[in-house]
Scaffold this motif. Structure first.
Motif: not given
Length: 554
Positions: A354-375, A378-383
């Motif tokens: 029914p309406r709103g459920e007919a699919a245009l795509v199947g699985p989503w594939v999301d490639v995310l960037p590396t999240e590496s931070l400096r605080f 001496r302190t690091t952060g990883t997202g």
């Protein structure tokens, strides 16, 4: 006091605004694991200041002239908020306690009318391990915006820790972001529409690992694994042989897996793209907000297709669709009439749901960037993301870690997949990625070994029944009310007349026209209906049955 100037929504915001009124759980979240000595008060202040200077987070949504608008709020008119400080050191399992805390925070629906549209917290797991958790409603922030805010917080923290003056923000205004989005879509609109019309002359018979589609759930099932750095390095080498990189190999692996498990010749993956193409230094590239679009990647593997040919097809097609990423996913669905009901010619060749459920795509594939931070020094952060929002079918998220390894998260709609199936698909994709780095390019797709114990396409046995899209009429409508409502529907759609069983969407209605319809019903009949009412009761008779018993008619 002079009212703040309201702004249009970006194309991405419009789609999410409408989706929110059908399902209010549209929150996304990320955890930044901070390792090393940390000044908690300084971090909380840096988070507070970075959020306060991010204009996109401080808006109120209104409907004017039948269209949603956003009103930027000056500091004095913003709802109060604080950075939560949570000490979990005394918990038996601080990590499990942190995950449970974040899960509860993600489950809280946001109030688009009253706000705030975000939450911030610092969770202390031990002396040298903190987690900064930030959550946003999707209508105001995408993954690229998460990264911009995280980097700004790290910059502010480092400056204040050293007692230096905080560098000024490089972000543009919300008005600049909205204008940049509108111009990007306008400038290539005709070319983009022609491109997608050629790619999709009709709705595809979209393949999924479940063999069917169901409504988006407010929750999701996640199963994760990690591929070691050596495997990822080999993935890059294999991809370069076909002028690609490891993300294209991930896309090829998901396409191959779906092809083999579903035996479908038409594979359409959903690929999130940030909508900031070629705009380095411009507002879209440096301003947090919501611009992301889901771009269909259509592939046609067959019995004679080799691994090398599939990878080359992914590289070529990805480059082609990236150049036309500003044509909105929602607009393409409307072009293909995928929001129309069954039997109206809009459900696709397979007569999908029914309406709103007919699919245009199947699985989503999301490639995310590396999240590496400096605080500080001496302190690091990883997202790492903890939620990408609601999942329609299946979503595969991959992210390169600072140590070179690759995190693989498989999220699934629990109304469609059982937990055991999600685990099997995670194991299957993990194993396939390891296999492909050692597979000759000339090997046929049918000859690539998959993990032992093939996953059967789930027919839904044992799963709860999906909620119906339409709700039966609660009572018969007053003939005069039905006639008045029919006249309003006809006028909104630009038609001479509509019948009681005519469907608003089958006659050409769409989300913006639904808003116009609601405004006209309120103005002429003095009754407030919702977007959900129109989607669930799209015929004149069904919608009229939702009106109160006593309605003044013209």
């Amino acid at each position: 006091m002079t009212a703040a100037r309201d702004l249009a929504l970006t194309g991405a915001q419009e789609g999410i605004w409408f989706a929110h009124h059908l399902d209010p759980i549209h929150t996304t979240g990320e955890r930044i694991d901070i390792t090393g000595p940390l000044a908690g008060d300084v971090l909380a202040t840096a988070i507070h200041d970075a959020v306060e200077e991010t204009e996109a987070l401080h808006v109120r949504f209104v409907v004017r002239d039948g269209a949603p608008r956003q009103v930027p709020l000056p500091p004095a008119e913003r709802p109060a908020w604080t950075v939560a400080r949570v000490d979990l050191r005394d918990e038996a399992d601080p990590e499990a306690a942190a995950v449970a805390w974040m899960d509860r925070a993600l489950a809280e629906p946001a109030d688009l009318d009253g706000g705030p549209l975000f939450a911030q917290a610092v969770l202390r797991l031990d002396e040298a391990h903190h987690v900064w958790f930030h959550r946003y409603h999707q209508v105001v922030m995408d993954a690229y915006g998460f990264s911009l805010i995280a980097r700004r917080v790290a910059t502010l923290y480092t400056a204040r820790l050293a007692a230096d003056a905080a560098p000024p923000s490089r972000a543009g205004t919300l008005a600049e972001l909205v204008a940049a989005d509108a111009e990007a879509r306008r400038s290539t609109a005709d070319e983009d529409r022609a491109f997608w019309a050629e790619r999709f002359p009709r709705a595809p018979a979209t393949a999924t690992l479940a063999g069917r589609t169901r409504r988006v759930s407010g929750t999701f099932l996640r199963r994760s694994s990690t591929l070691p750095a050596g495997v990822v390095a080999d993935m890059e080498i294999a991809a370069r042989a076909r002028s690609g990189h490891w993300p294209e190999l991930v896309l090829a692996a998901v396409a191959l897996y779906l092809y083999r498990r579903s035996d479908a010749p038409d594979i359409v993956l959903g690929v999130p793209m940030m909508g900031r193409l070629g705009r380095t230094g411009q507002p879209a590239a440096r301003t947090p907000g919501m611009l992301v679009n889901i771009v269909p990647l259509r592939l046609h593997p067959g019995p004679a297709t080799t691994v090398g040919e599939l990878l080359a097809d992914v590289v070529t097609e990805l480059a082609a669709v990236r150049a036309h990423q500003h044509h909105r996913f929602e607009d393409l669905r409307r072009d293909l009439r995928l929001d129309a009901p069954q039997g109206s010619g809009g459900a696709g060749p397979d007569g999908a749901g029914p309406r709103g459920e007919a699919a245009l795509v199947g699985p989503w594939v999301d490639v995310l960037p590396t999240e590496s931070l400096r605080f500080g020094a001496r302190t690091t952060g990883t997202g790492r993301p903890v939620s990408g929002g609601p999942v329609h079918d299946l979503a595969v998220h991959v992210q390169r870690r600072p140590d070179g390894s690759l995190s693989l998260d498989v999220d699934a709609n629990p109304a469609t997949y059982a937990a055991a199936a999600v685990e099997a698909h995670r194991d299957g994709l993990d194993a396939l990625l390891r296999t492909l780095v050692e597979t000759p390019a000339d090997r046929l797709l049918a000859d690539v070994p998959l993990l032992d114990g093939p996953v059967e396409i789930d027919d839904g046995t044992g799963l709860p029944a999906a909620p119906p899209v339409r709700t039966p009429a609660r009572r018969g409508a007053d003939p005069a009310v039905q006639e008045a409502l029919g006249a309003i529907v006809a006028e909104v759609l630009g038609l001479d007349a509509v019948g009681p069983d005519d469907d608003f969407f089958a006659l050409g209605g769409q989300s913006l026209l639904a808003l116009s319809l609601l405004a006209r019903v309120s103005e002429e009949l003095g009754v407030t209906l919702t977007v959900r009412d129109v989607f669930e009761a799209p015929t004149v008779a069904a919608l009229a049955a939702r009106l109160p018993a006593a309605v003044p008619t013209p």
